[in-house]
Design an enzyme around this catalytic site. Structure first.
Site, mmCIF file in Angstrom:
data_model
loop_
_atom_site.group_PDB
_atom_site.id
_atom_site.type_symbol
_atom_site.label_atom_id
_atom_site.label_comp_id
_atom_site.label_asym_id
_atom_site.label_seq_id
_atom_site.Cartn_x
_atom_site.Cartn_y
_atom_site.Cartn_z
ATOM 1 N N GLY A 8 1.848 -7.399 -4.026
ATOM 2 C CA GLY A 8 2.994 -7.419 -3.138
ATOM 3 C C GLY A 8 2.636 -8.167 -1.861
ATOM 4 N N CYS A 9 3.607 -8.841 -1.265
ATOM 5 C CA CYS A 9 3.306 -9.611 -0.057
ATOM 6 C C CYS A 9 2.897 -8.700 1.102
ATOM 7 C CB CYS A 9 4.480 -10.497 0.329
ATOM 8 S SG CYS A 9 6.075 -9.657 0.456
#
Length: 342
Positions: free
Chosen positions: A148-149
């Site tokens: 996930g960013c």
């Protein structure tokens, strides 16, 4: 030699970012693009900024002949990727940008995503795609699960500190601001300009954000015991970028020295001089992460601040970095483009 690449889900933001990066990549050639809702359209009609490129038209996934494809990027929504990847050829190398294979424990996946995993046999095979910390595993992998960013930003701040015992594991707060492109391209009322601009709000407050599952998994494994951080993301009226301010208990000079030493040889992770704070504008459109350490006015406390572009280092750039390793290419190939400023 140029490796043949397919991008599944090319009509979304991360798909377009993959095309932008790979367009000038010397070792990759895009041979197939899928986008079910946009199938039959040329890429330039979906993303006019890419009209100068000679790209295949968008098609449905089932129309792609994977026999000549070396690697596929899967830029599809969560819960869609697992079904699609399960149906791909078993020897095809895949980099998945969704959340479907990030969590190793099927029970953890069900807890955070609300339903059982649809391809648990692939979940066991998948390698977590935080490149700087899983290089050897990624090189040998067939399936890599991009992080996930938000999870990437928090881990760049904390992994070396947890490994070195430089911070109090029970006193970590991650306060994160993210640009709206992280929510994807699908139409949502709360993301309309009139609803979002001139405002600033927290979301998934408390213990509901799914990236907490990644933090729990990765930080606990590093520490050898359960680690639960406090994490609050905020949506800002900006297109791109993540700024994570991580509050920790520890000696600021030791924290800075630990991060600087851990990342000294990393091409994309840059630790700023002590006391300097990074900005998202200085990494925009790039695969770089800028990391700053600032001492708090209270002794024994510090802030670690990380800036990345959520679409590049937080997603598509990270995906290309992983693909480079999987294909035996130089890790930095196609990714050294300077940030776009101003």
């Amino acid at each position: 030699m140029s490796h043949k690449i397919a991008i599944l889900g090319a009509s979304g933001y991360t798909g377009a970012e993959l095309v932008r990066i790979i367009a000038t990549h010397p070792g990759m050639d895009i041979v197939a693009l899928s986008g079910d809702r946009k199938a039959g359209q040329p890429m330039e009609s979906v993303f006019p900024h890419l009209r100068h490129l000679d790209l295949p038209d968008l098609v449905r996934i089932e129309e792609i002949d994977f026999s000549g494809v070396d690697l596929a990027f899967c830029a599809l929504p969560h819960a869609t990727s697992q079904a699609v990847i399960k149906g791909l050829p078993g020897d095809l190398r895949v980099v998945d940008l969704s959340a479907d294979f990030r969590l190793r424990d099927p029970a953890a996946y069900e807890r955070w995503y609300g339903k059982p995993h649809g391809a648990p046999e692939l979940q066991e095979e998948a390698v977590y795609g935080l490149t700087e910390f899983y290089r050897d595993d990624i090189r040998a992998a067939r399936l890599v699960a991009g992080t996930g960013c938000n999870a990437a930003a928090g881990q760049f701040a904390l992994r070396p500190l947890i490994s070195a015992g430089a911070v109090d594991l029970d006193d970590i707060i991650i306060d994160l601001k993210a640009g709206v492109s992280g929510a994807g391209r699908a139409l949502k009322e709360n993301l309309l300009h009139a609803e979002l601009s001139e405002g600033f709000h927290a979301y998934a407050v408390g213990s509901t954000h799914r990236h907490l599952g990644e933090f729990d998994q990765e930080f606990s494994a590093l520490a050898g015991r359960p680690v639960q951080v406090q994490f609050t993301p905020h949506l800002i009226p900006a297109n791109r970028g993540i700024l994570a301010t991580v509050w920790v208990k520890g000696d600021p000079q030791v924290i800075h020295a630990t991060l600087a030493g851990a990342y000294a040889a990393e091409p994309f992770l840059h630790v700023l001089p002590m006391g300097q704070a990074p900005s998202t504008r200085h990494v925009r459109g790039s695969n770089f992460a800028h990391i700053g350490v600032v001492g708090d006015r209270r002794p024994g406390r510090a802030m670690v601040i990380v800036a990345i572009d959520n679409l590049t280092k937080g997603s598509s750039g990270q995906a290309v970095q992983n693909a480079n390793l999987m294909l035996g290419l130089k890790e930095t190939e196609g990714l050294m483009l300077a940030p776009c400023f101003p």
